[in-house]
Scaffold this motif. Structure first.
Motif, PDB file in Angstrom:
ATOM      1  N   GLU A 314       7.863   1.284  -7.796  1.00  0.00           N
ATOM      2  CA  GLU A 314       8.074   2.005  -6.534  1.00  0.00           C
ATOM      3  C   GLU A 314       7.597   1.223  -5.323  1.00  0.00           C
ATOM      4  O   GLU A 314       8.202   1.311  -4.255  1.00  0.00           O
ATOM      5  CB  GLU A 314       7.347   3.364  -6.569  1.00  0.00           C
ATOM      6  N   GLU A 315       6.525   0.476  -5.478  1.00  0.00           N
ATOM      7  CA  GLU A 315       5.897  -0.178  -4.332  1.00  0.00           C
ATOM      8  C   GLU A 315       5.819  -1.682  -4.537  1.00  0.00           C
ATOM      9  O   GLU A 315       5.733  -2.168  -5.669  1.00  0.00           O
ATOM     10  CB  GLU A 315       4.480   0.367  -4.127  1.00  0.00           C
ATOM     11  N   SER A 316       5.821  -2.392  -3.419  1.00  0.00           N
ATOM     12  CA  SER A 316       5.662  -3.847  -3.473  1.00  0.00           C
ATOM     13  C   SER A 316       4.187  -4.168  -3.692  1.00  0.00           C
ATOM     14  O   SER A 316       3.315  -3.329  -3.439  1.00  0.00           O
ATOM     15  CB  SER A 316       6.141  -4.461  -2.166  1.00  0.00           C
ATOM     16  N   PRO A 317       3.867  -5.382  -4.123  1.00  0.00           N
ATOM     17  CA  PRO A 317       2.453  -5.756  -4.289  1.00  0.00           C
ATOM     18  C   PRO A 317       1.665  -5.566  -2.996  1.00  0.00           C
ATOM     19  O   PRO A 317       0.516  -5.107  -3.021  1.00  0.00           O
ATOM     20  CB  PRO A 317       2.540  -7.235  -4.679  1.00  0.00           C
ATOM     21  N   SER A 318       2.284  -5.909  -1.855  1.00  0.00           N
ATOM     22  CA  SER A 318       1.584  -5.778  -0.577  1.00  0.00           C
ATOM     23  C   SER A 318       1.244  -4.318  -0.290  1.00  0.00           C
ATOM     24  O   SER A 318       0.144  -4.007   0.199  1.00  0.00           O
ATOM     25  CB  SER A 318       2.467  -6.351   0.541  1.00  0.00           C
ATOM     26  N   GLN A 319       2.178  -3.430  -0.570  1.00  0.00           N
ATOM     27  CA  GLN A 319       1.928  -1.997  -0.362  1.00  0.00           C
ATOM     28  C   GLN A 319       0.777  -1.512  -1.237  1.00  0.00           C
ATOM     29  O   GLN A 319      -0.093  -0.759  -0.777  1.00  0.00           O
ATOM     30  CB  GLN A 319       3.182  -1.188  -0.713  1.00  0.00           C
ATOM     31  N   ILE A 320       0.788  -1.928  -2.476  1.00  0.00           N
ATOM     32  CA  ILE A 320      -0.260  -1.492  -3.407  1.00  0.00           C
ATOM     33  C   ILE A 320      -1.632  -1.979  -2.937  1.00  0.00           C
ATOM     34  O   ILE A 320      -2.608  -1.221  -2.922  1.00  0.00           O
ATOM     35  CB  ILE A 320       0.055  -2.009  -4.832  1.00  0.00           C
ATOM     36  N   LEU A 321      -1.689  -3.248  -2.528  1.00  0.00           N
ATOM     37  CA  LEU A 321      -2.975  -3.801  -2.058  1.00  0.00           C
ATOM     38  C   LEU A 321      -3.476  -3.052  -0.828  1.00  0.00           C
ATOM     39  O   LEU A 321      -4.660  -2.715  -0.719  1.00  0.00           O
ATOM     40  CB  LEU A 321      -2.814  -5.294  -1.740  1.00  0.00           C
ATOM     41  N   ARG A 322      -2.548  -2.768   0.104  1.00  0.00           N
ATOM     42  CA  ARG A 322      -2.949  -2.055   1.331  1.00  0.00           C
ATOM     43  C   ARG A 322      -3.410  -0.634   1.015  1.00  0.00           C
ATOM     44  O   ARG A 322      -4.472  -0.199   1.474  1.00  0.00           O
ATOM     45  CB  ARG A 322      -1.765  -1.999   2.292  1.00  0.00           C
ATOM     46  N   ASN A 323      -2.603   0.073   0.209  1.00  0.00           N
ATOM     47  CA  ASN A 323      -2.934   1.472  -0.080  1.00  0.00           C
ATOM     48  C   ASN A 323      -4.243   1.603  -0.855  1.00  0.00           C
ATOM     49  O   ASN A 323      -5.041   2.499  -0.606  1.00  0.00           O
ATOM     50  CB  ASN A 323      -1.788   2.123  -0.862  1.00  0.00           C
ATOM     51  N   MET A 324      -4.445   0.707  -1.821  1.00  0.00           N
ATOM     52  CA  MET A 324      -5.647   0.820  -2.649  1.00  0.00           C
ATOM     53  C   MET A 324      -6.904   0.358  -1.913  1.00  0.00           C
ATOM     54  O   MET A 324      -8.016   0.727  -2.287  1.00  0.00           O
ATOM     55  CB  MET A 324      -5.470   0.023  -3.953  1.00  0.00           C
ATOM     56  N   SER A 325      -6.726  -0.427  -0.860  1.00  0.00           N
ATOM     57  CA  SER A 325      -7.905  -0.834  -0.087  1.00  0.00           C
ATOM     58  C   SER A 325      -8.542   0.367   0.602  1.00  0.00           C
ATOM     59  O   SER A 325      -9.751   0.372   0.891  1.00  0.00           O
ATOM     60  CB  SER A 325      -7.523  -1.891   0.949  1.00  0.00           C
ATOM     61  N   SER A 326      -7.746   1.433   0.843  1.00  0.00           N
ATOM     62  CA  SER A 326      -8.300   2.647   1.447  1.00  0.00           C
ATOM     63  C   SER A 326      -9.221   3.375   0.474  1.00  0.00           C
ATOM     64  O   SER A 326      -9.977   4.258   0.868  1.00  0.00           O
ATOM     65  CB  SER A 326      -7.165   3.582   1.894  1.00  0.00           C
ATOM     66  N   LEU A 327      -9.143   3.015  -0.811  1.00  0.00           N
ATOM     67  CA  LEU A 327     -10.041   3.584  -1.818  1.00  0.00           C
ATOM     68  C   LEU A 327     -11.183   2.620  -2.123  1.00  0.00           C
ATOM     69  O   LEU A 327     -11.899   2.781  -3.115  1.00  0.00           O
ATOM     70  CB  LEU A 327      -9.272   3.860  -3.122  1.00  0.00           C
ATOM     71  N   SER A 328     -11.294   1.581  -1.276  1.00  0.00           N
ATOM     72  CA  SER A 328     -12.291   0.514  -1.490  1.00  0.00           C
ATOM     73  C   SER A 328     -12.011  -0.272  -2.764  1.00  0.00           C
ATOM     74  O   SER A 328     -12.927  -0.850  -3.365  1.00  0.00           O
ATOM     75  CB  SER A 328     -13.721   1.095  -1.530  1.00  0.00           C
ATOM     76  N   LEU A 329     -10.748  -0.259  -3.194  1.00  0.00           N
ATOM     77  CA  LEU A 329     -10.348  -1.092  -4.333  1.00  0.00           C
ATOM     78  C   LEU A 329      -9.732  -2.374  -3.760  1.00  0.00           C
ATOM     79  O   LEU A 329      -8.596  -2.382  -3.309  1.00  0.00           O
ATOM     80  CB  LEU A 329      -9.326  -0.378  -5.221  1.00  0.00           C
TER      81      LEU A 329
END
Length: 485
Positions: A314-329
């Motif tokens: 569903e998501e590109s690697p960039s999207q995943i990295l950005r979204n998960m950074s909001s969880l401090s991941l």
């Protein structure tokens, strides 16, 4: 007496040479017949020439066996250019005298005018090529061109038999490509499949705008072989076949445990997390945190110094990295360390079998200990529920045989609820996440529906997703502990 009989059988058993093509040696139970001829038949664009060239190239690279490619349609330059798409440089092999490409131009008009035709000239030329590089492997591509202008069916059949006999007498292992027949026969002349010792058929089909390549060993004289159709890939990494039936249900069940990456979820699993090598399904409605749990799972593996592979539909690697950074991941640090690889692809880019083959290829290459697939729901768009279940069964068998712990997410709503129910039978652990209305607000809850072979919580727990990550409420938020600690 019985021992003597087995010895005699071993002495005269058919010798094979490995093709060096991943998966093909599995379904042929050892490779192509040594010193004999294998026919590769298929329609236009099915990959016959590239499979034949891969057989020669792998023979050179892996086994040091010189080879000759005699072509009747493509020049040496054209063939080198085409094979470069598989990542191979033929020029270097030619310079080392390990490969000889001989382009033979056959003029149809001359054959029609003279009315006489035999392959004597071809035999002289081929014999010279074999001796020039001391070839062990040969490719003739494609056989129809040799007889394109010949209308006398009797001569065609006679010369075909003579060609196959000549190759066998030379003791070289030969691959001959042939165009597919009209349906009643595998090949255009309908004879090649009878005189060849091994026959492989390639198929490139398109269903609902999704293409799939398949390979089948139709015949193998003197040897058993896999009889099913198998998906195969043809890409920049060469040819690879997925031997589905070779995957047996005899994997070892580990008692080691791995963290879910969410301390509260580990606590719900007896404080020990999941069994290593098990399969986990996380289902829930949209926006309930399935991807966050998957990302926490792979991040925990990287934290342990293990490799993790994340397949995203569903998501590109960039999207995943950005979204998960909001969880401090901070997943990008694991990518930089070579511990995490995210592969994003549209489900509709290929058929289910090709997805399976591509995923297995990546798993082979990256050698992860954990895999996340997020979400499997999107695969429904390129196949039925039963097809997706069949594909996942084979993927899970492969992962379990390698002790890879796999987490799958699935969107569960409406008609897709049925999908979750059917797929859940494949999984060792099934976790449900959902949103509920409580006291005028919506809350996320999580619970474990099943987990084979372990005690687990049967409570429904509230959980939150914030900059502190995924946190399950109402359980002691202890650090993950091993079974021995």
């Amino acid at each position: 007496m019985a021992k003597k009989s087995r010895t005699a059988k071993s002495k005269f058993s058919l010798q094979k040479i490995p093709t060096g093509i991943p998966g093909l040696d599995n379904i042929t139970y050892g490779g192509f017949p040594k010193g004999r001829t294998t026919l590769i038949a298929g329609g236009a664009g099915s990959g016959k020439t590239l499979l034949g060239m891969e057989f020669l190239v792998q023979g050179i690279l892996q086994y040091g066996e010189p080879a000759v490619a005699m072509t009747f349609e493509e020049t040496a330059e054209e063939l080198s250019s085409n094979v470069a798409s598989l990542g191979y440089e033929l020029d270097e092999m030619i310079r080392r005298n390990m490969l000889l490409i001989d382009y033979v131009h056959v003029e149809r008009r001359q054959i029609e005018e003279t009315g006489e035709y035999d392959l004597e000239g071809l035999f002289i030329r081929l014999d010279h090529a074999i001796k020039s590089v001391k070839a062990k492997r040969i490719l003739l591509d494609t056989i129809e061109v040799l007889f394109a202008g010949l209308r006398n069916e009797g001569i065609v059949r006679s010369e075909l038999r003579r060609l196959f006999r000549w190759l066998k007498e030379r003791g070289v292992t030969a691959v001959i490509t042939a165009e597919a027949g009209d349906g009643s026969t595998l090949t255009r002349h309908g004879l090649e499949e009878y005189v060849a010792d091994c026959v492989v058929f390639l198929d490139h089909r398109v269903s609902e705008q999704i293409s799939t390549r398949r390979i089948r060993v139709v015949k193998y004289r003197g040897s058993t072989h896999g009889t099913n159709e198998y998906p195969f890939l043809l890409n920049q990494n060469g040819v690879s076949v997925l031997p589905i039936t070779a995957l047996e249900l005899n994997h070892e069940a580990s008692t080691d445990r791995v963290s879910a990456g969410v301390p509260g979820l580990d606590a719900m699993m007896g404080g020990l997390g999941f069994f290593r090598g098990s399969s986990i399904l996380v289902t829930g409605t949209a926006g309930t945190g399935k991807s966050s749990i998957a990302a926490s799972f792979v991040s925990a593996a990287c934290q342990r110094g293990e490799r993790a592979l994340y397949f995203a539909f569903e998501e590109s690697p960039s999207q995943i990295l950005r979204n998960m950074s909001s969880l401090s991941l901070t997943l990008d640090r694991w990518i930089k360390k070579g511990l995490l690889k995210i592969i994003s692809v549209r489900p509709t880019s290929m058929g289910l079998e090709n997805h399976l083959a591509a995923m297995c290829q990546e798993i082979d290459r990256f050698q992860p200990t954990v895999v996340a697939v997020d979400p499997i729901t999107n695969l429904i768009s390129v196949g039925s529920t039963s097809s997706v279940k069949s594909m996942l069964t084979r993927l899970i068998d492969l992962l379990k045989s390698r002790q890879v712990t796999a987490l799958f997410t699935n969107l569960s709503t409406g008609e897709l609820e049925q999908t979750s129910t059917e797929i859940s039978s494949l999984m060792d652990t099934w976790i449900m996440v959902k949103e509920i209305q409580f006291d005028g607000s919506r809350k996320r809850v999580i619970y474990v529906l099943k987990s084979r072979g372990m005690e687990h919580s049967s409570d429904m727990r509230e959980f939150t997703i914030s900059s502190k990550g995924v946190q399950v409420q109402g359980v002691e938020d202890k650090p993950f502990r091993t079974r021995q600690s």
